[in-house]
Design a protein around this motif. Structure first.
Motif, PDB file in Angstrom:
ATOM      1  N   LEU A   1      14.136  19.437  30.063  1.00 22.41           N
ATOM      2  CA  LEU A   1      15.121  19.167  29.641  1.00 22.41           C
ATOM      3  C   LEU A   1      15.975  18.569  30.825  1.00 22.41           C
ATOM      4  CD1 LEU A   1      17.677  19.443  28.084  1.00 22.41           C
ATOM      5  CD2 LEU A   1      18.193  21.307  28.874  1.00 22.41           C
ATOM      6  N   THR A   2      16.067  18.769  31.866  1.00 27.13           N
ATOM      7  CA  THR A   2      16.454  17.837  32.868  1.00 27.13           C
ATOM      8  C   THR A   2      15.087  16.716  33.071  1.00 27.13           C
ATOM      9  OG1 THR A   2      16.625  19.540  33.943  1.00 27.13           O
ATOM     10  CG2 THR A   2      16.184  18.148  36.109  1.00 27.13           C
ATOM     11  N   ALA A   3      14.640  16.472  33.096  1.00 28.14           N
ATOM     12  CA  ALA A   3      13.766  15.281  33.406  1.00 28.14           C
ATOM     13  C   ALA A   3      13.442  14.041  32.565  1.00 28.14           C
ATOM     14  CB  ALA A   3      12.067  15.630  33.250  1.00 28.14           C
ATOM     15  N   THR A   4      14.116  14.842  30.562  1.00 27.70           N
ATOM     16  CA  THR A   4      14.275  14.503  29.835  1.00 27.70           C
ATOM     17  C   THR A   4      15.437  13.325  30.137  1.00 27.70           C
ATOM     18  OG1 THR A   4      12.747  15.659  28.252  1.00 27.70           O
ATOM     19  CG2 THR A   4      14.639  14.204  27.511  1.00 27.70           C
ATOM     20  N   SER A   5      16.978  14.630  30.310  1.00 25.50           N
ATOM     21  CA  SER A   5      18.467  13.870  30.743  1.00 25.50           C
ATOM     22  C   SER A   5      18.008  13.043  30.913  1.00 25.50           C
ATOM     23  CB  SER A   5      19.408  15.051  30.648  1.00 25.50           C
ATOM     24  OG  SER A   5      19.247  15.983  30.655  1.00 25.50           O
TER      25      SER A   5
ATOM     26  N   ALA B   1      22.094  18.856  38.498  1.00 28.17           N
ATOM     27  CA  ALA B   1      23.763  18.937  38.356  1.00 28.17           C
ATOM     28  C   ALA B   1      23.128  19.917  36.944  1.00 28.17           C
ATOM     29  CB  ALA B   1      24.596  18.244  38.037  1.00 28.17           C
ATOM     30  N   ILE B   2      22.543  19.537  35.760  1.00 27.55           N
ATOM     31  CA  ILE B   2      21.848  20.012  34.831  1.00 27.55           C
ATOM     32  C   ILE B   2      20.534  20.763  34.997  1.00 27.55           C
ATOM     33  CG2 ILE B   2      20.455  19.903  32.570  1.00 27.55           C
ATOM     34  CD1 ILE B   2      21.524  16.969  32.333  1.00 27.55           C
ATOM     35  N   GLY B   3      20.451  20.754  36.028  1.00 22.75           N
ATOM     36  CA  GLY B   3      18.953  22.101  36.641  1.00 22.75           C
ATOM     37  C   GLY B   3      20.143  23.413  36.693  1.00 22.75           C
TER      38      GLY B   3
ATOM     39  N   ALA C   1      15.424  19.372  24.679  1.00 20.80           N
ATOM     40  CA  ALA C   1      14.692  18.339  25.378  1.00 20.80           C
ATOM     41  C   ALA C   1      14.649  17.561  24.403  1.00 20.80           C
ATOM     42  CB  ALA C   1      13.924  19.301  26.244  1.00 20.80           C
ATOM     43  N   VAL C   2      13.957  17.792  23.394  1.00 18.14           N
ATOM     44  CA  VAL C   2      13.185  17.281  22.334  1.00 18.14           C
ATOM     45  C   VAL C   2      13.997  16.698  21.310  1.00 18.14           C
ATOM     46  CG1 VAL C   2      11.490  17.547  20.188  1.00 18.14           C
ATOM     47  CG2 VAL C   2      11.036  19.318  22.353  1.00 18.14           C
ATOM     48  N   GLY C   3      15.725  17.338  20.606  1.00 14.16           N
ATOM     49  CA  GLY C   3      16.135  17.142  20.197  1.00 14.16           C
ATOM     50  C   GLY C   3      16.851  15.174  21.552  1.00 14.16           C
ATOM     51  N   ILE C   4      17.324  15.862  22.154  1.00 15.13           N
ATOM     52  CA  ILE C   4      18.004  14.357  22.940  1.00 15.13           C
ATOM     53  C   ILE C   4      17.288  13.331  23.020  1.00 15.13           C
ATOM     54  CG2 ILE C   4      19.781  16.215  24.328  1.00 15.13           C
ATOM     55  CD1 ILE C   4      18.173  15.896  26.669  1.00 15.13           C
ATOM     56  N   SER C   5      15.971  13.731  23.115  1.00 17.96           N
ATOM     57  CA  SER C   5      14.754  12.754  23.069  1.00 17.96           C
ATOM     58  C   SER C   5      14.368  12.052  21.671  1.00 17.96           C
ATOM     59  CB  SER C   5      13.846  12.809  23.539  1.00 17.96           C
ATOM     60  OG  SER C   5      13.000  14.055  23.123  1.00 17.96           O
ATOM     61  N   GLY C   6      14.810  12.775  20.656  1.00 22.55           N
ATOM     62  CA  GLY C   6      14.370  12.416  19.268  1.00 22.55           C
ATOM     63  C   GLY C   6      13.019  12.654  19.585  1.00 22.55           C
ATOM     64  N   GLY C   7      12.429  13.808  20.022  1.00 23.50           N
ATOM     65  CA  GLY C   7      10.685  13.083  20.387  1.00 23.50           C
ATOM     66  C   GLY C   7      10.111  12.584  20.694  1.00 23.50           C
ATOM     67  N   THR C   8      10.893  11.436  21.016  1.00 20.96           N
ATOM     68  CA  THR C   8       9.926  10.297  22.319  1.00 20.96           C
ATOM     69  C   THR C   8      10.256  10.040  23.256  1.00 20.96           C
ATOM     70  OG1 THR C   8      12.116   9.335  22.586  1.00 20.96           O
ATOM     71  CG2 THR C   8      10.463   8.362  20.355  1.00 20.96           C
TER      72      THR C   8
ATOM     73  N   ALA D   1      11.835  18.272  39.137  1.00 19.34           N
ATOM     74  CA  ALA D   1      12.088  17.325  37.250  1.00 19.34           C
ATOM     75  C   ALA D   1      12.269  16.485  37.577  1.00 19.34           C
ATOM     76  CB  ALA D   1      12.956  18.042  36.872  1.00 19.34           C
ATOM     77  N   VAL D   2      13.692  15.883  38.549  1.00 21.67           N
ATOM     78  CA  VAL D   2      13.353  13.980  39.291  1.00 21.67           C
ATOM     79  C   VAL D   2      12.212  14.213  39.529  1.00 21.67           C
ATOM     80  CG1 VAL D   2      14.867  12.616  40.694  1.00 21.67           C
ATOM     81  CG2 VAL D   2      15.919  14.631  39.407  1.00 21.67           C
ATOM     82  N   ILE D   3      11.943  14.320  40.436  1.00 14.78           N
ATOM     83  CA  ILE D   3      10.404  14.193  41.834  1.00 14.78           C
ATOM     84  C   ILE D   3       9.392  14.371  40.571  1.00 14.78           C
ATOM     85  CG2 ILE D   3       8.142  15.140  43.261  1.00 14.78           C
ATOM     86  CD1 ILE D   3      10.517  16.364  44.621  1.00 14.78           C
ATOM     87  N   PHE D   4       9.112  15.022  39.127  1.00 13.18           N
ATOM     88  CA  PHE D   4       8.182  15.485  37.936  1.00 13.18           C
ATOM     89  C   PHE D   4       8.401  13.774  37.847  1.00 13.18           C
ATOM     90  CE2 PHE D   4       7.223  16.218  33.169  1.00 13.18           C
ATOM     91  CZ  PHE D   4       6.056  16.186  33.907  1.00 13.18           C
ATOM     92  N   ALA D   5       9.259  13.447  37.059  1.00 14.23           N
ATOM     93  CA  ALA D   5       9.721  12.392  36.475  1.00 14.23           C
ATOM     94  C   ALA D   5       9.255  10.802  37.140  1.00 14.23           C
ATOM     95  CB  ALA D   5      10.966  12.214  35.599  1.00 14.23           C
ATOM     96  N   SER D   6      10.052  11.033  38.119  1.00 15.95           N
ATOM     97  CA  SER D   6       9.133  10.187  39.273  1.00 15.95           C
ATOM     98  C   SER D   6       8.004   9.157  39.882  1.00 15.95           C
ATOM     99  CB  SER D   6      10.446  10.003  40.275  1.00 15.95           C
ATOM    100  OG  SER D   6       9.391   8.857  41.203  1.00 15.95           O
ATOM    101  N   LYS D   7       7.302  10.662  39.581  1.00 14.67           N
ATOM    102  CA  LYS D   7       6.014  10.356  39.880  1.00 14.67           C
ATOM    103  C   LYS D   7       5.314  10.126  39.045  1.00 14.67           C
ATOM    104  CE  LYS D   7       2.606  12.955  42.784  1.00 14.67           C
ATOM    105  NZ  LYS D   7       3.204  12.057  44.000  1.00 14.67           N
ATOM    106  N   VAL D   8       5.271  10.295  38.014  1.00 13.48           N
ATOM    107  CA  VAL D   8       4.166  10.469  36.849  1.00 13.48           C
ATOM    108  C   VAL D   8       4.554   9.453  35.864  1.00 13.48           C
ATOM    109  CG1 VAL D   8       3.801  11.554  34.010  1.00 13.48           C
ATOM    110  CG2 VAL D   8       4.069  13.140  36.202  1.00 13.48           C
ATOM    111  N   GLY D   9       5.736   9.048  35.988  1.00 13.80           N
ATOM    112  CA  GLY D   9       6.503   7.570  35.072  1.00 13.80           C
ATOM    113  C   GLY D   9       7.219   7.860  33.535  1.00 13.80           C
ATOM    114  N   SER D  10       6.706   9.141  33.758  1.00 10.22           N
ATOM    115  CA  SER D  10       6.928   9.340  32.107  1.00 10.22           C
ATOM    116  C   SER D  10       6.888  10.721  31.605  1.00 10.22           C
ATOM    117  CB  SER D  10       6.072   8.636  30.915  1.00 10.22           C
ATOM    118  OG  SER D  10       4.729   8.961  31.254  1.00 10.22           O
ATOM    119  N   VAL D  11       8.212  10.922  30.469  1.00  8.38           N
ATOM    120  CA  VAL D  11       8.327  12.560  30.127  1.00  8.38           C
ATOM    121  C   VAL D  11       8.006  12.428  28.485  1.00  8.38           C
ATOM    122  CG1 VAL D  11      10.301  13.881  30.571  1.00  8.38           C
ATOM    123  CG2 VAL D  11       9.881  12.433  32.112  1.00  8.38           C
ATOM    124  N   GLN D  12       8.078  13.129  28.024  1.00  8.54           N
ATOM    125  CA  GLN D  12       7.225  13.752  26.844  1.00  8.54           C
ATOM    126  C   GLN D  12       8.117  15.683  26.462  1.00  8.54           C
ATOM    127  OE1 GLN D  12       7.458  14.369  23.861  1.00  8.54           O
ATOM    128  NE2 GLN D  12       5.529  12.874  23.159  1.00  8.54           N
TER     129      GLN D  12
END
Length: 320
Positions: A72-76, A96-98, A131-138, A221-232
């Motif tokens: 949820l945090t990484a998607t946000s 803050a979401i976390g 997380a899935v809802g706000i991302s629309g599954g994309t 989550a911030v580190i994860f999103a930045s390191k991987v470069g994408s979030v599902q």
């Protein structure tokens, strides 16, 4: 030797060294500095989340929702960035979401006194669904270059996320060992009734532990999103809850609460990272990684249970 054997983390340290030596014998490349750094950097998020899980398990609790909180945090954060928000602000809002997710768990567990396994099982689905809802599954992709620094940057040649992880590990290890709050966590996990009689606020302490845990997941989550470069959203952090719980137990933490250290947990994370990396290097099927992790969890729980039974027998003997 007697002093070493009395160190709580001695068995896991010894086992980790044995595993490292075995893989080094099988593959000379295993202990090369590049591979060692890769093992550390691949497990940064796990190191950070495991700090919070250590405190939760020390209370005698459990948190099944950390993987969903990370998703949820990484998607946000990904959504904030895609809408043109500055990386630093998106990252702070993500943390803050976390914290909010941790407070949500803490309220129902500590204030409403609902069992932690029920609350976190429910929020595991709630947060993942959000997380899935706000991302629309994309997929969340195409993050701006400045954001990549949080997961891939270096300061004086040292990995920035590794610096963050080390600072957090030292800070929370100090908090647990040398502060009143840390002593309260151990007291509650060791004996809730005695802690309550001593005037310790179970509600406040439990609530703050889950808030801290949520904050740590937000940072991871911030580190994860930045390191991987994408979030599902549907898959991010899927097995994280079980990995960090395994690390705590393997590192000497007790499922009954009151026993465990940050240092032991970090060695537990490192051991699992060594095994995953080593099996890949020696070209063993990745399916065996999960099997090995499961075996280690069972072994850790058996050892913890035997230690718990032995300690209770000693206490009963002293009373007699």
């Amino acid at each position: 030797m007697k002093r070493i054997s009395n160190v709580h983390e001695a068995p896991i340290i010894f086992f980790t060294l044995v595993v490292g030596i075995l893989f080094a014998i099988i593959s000379p490349n295993f202990l090369q500095m590049g591979n060692v750094m890769q093992i550390l950097e691949q497990n940064i998020s796990t190191f950070i989340v495991a700090i919070g899980m250590t405190m939760v398990i020390l209370l005698g609790g459990i948190d099944l929702s950390v993987g969903s909180v990370l998703a949820l945090t990484a998607t946000s954060v990904g959504l904030f960035l895609s809408n043109g928000m500055p990386p630093w602000l998106a990252s702070l809002l993500g943390i803050a979401i976390g914290i909010a997710c941790g407070a949500f768990n803490g309220y129902f567990i500590a204030v409403m006194n609902i069992p932690d396994i029920i609350v976190t099982l429910a929020t595991m689905y709630i947060f993942r669904g959000l997380a899935v809802g706000i991302s629309g599954g994309t997929w969340m992709t195409n993050f701006p270059e400045p954001f990549q620094f949080y997961g891939q940057g270096h300061i004086l040649g040292i990995s920035f996320p590794l610096i963050v992880a080390v600072i957090l590990i030292i800070s929370f290890a100090f908090l647990l060992k040398f502060t009143r709050f840390g002593r309260r966590i151990y007291s509650i996990g060791g004996n809730k009734a005695a802690a309550k009689l001593a005037g310790i606020s179970l509600t406040k302490t439990k609530f703050m532990v889950y808030v801290y845990s949520g904050m740590l997941v937000g940072i991871a989550a911030v580190i994860f999103a930045s390191k991987v470069g994408s979030v599902q959203a549907s898959t991010a952090g899927n097995s994280l809850s079980f990995e960090v719980m395994a690390a705590v137990l393997i590192g000497g933490g007790s499922i009954f609460g009151g026993i465990g250290t940050i240092a032991g947990t970090m060695i537990g994370v490192l051991l699992m990272g060594l095994i995953k990396n080593g099996l890949v290097i020696v070209k063993v099927s990745p399916f065996w990684v999960d099997a090995t992790t499961g075996f280690l969890i069972i072994l850790a729980i058996v050892i913890n249970t035997l230690q718990y039974v032995r300690q209770n027998k000693r206490k009963e003997g002293d009373l007699i």
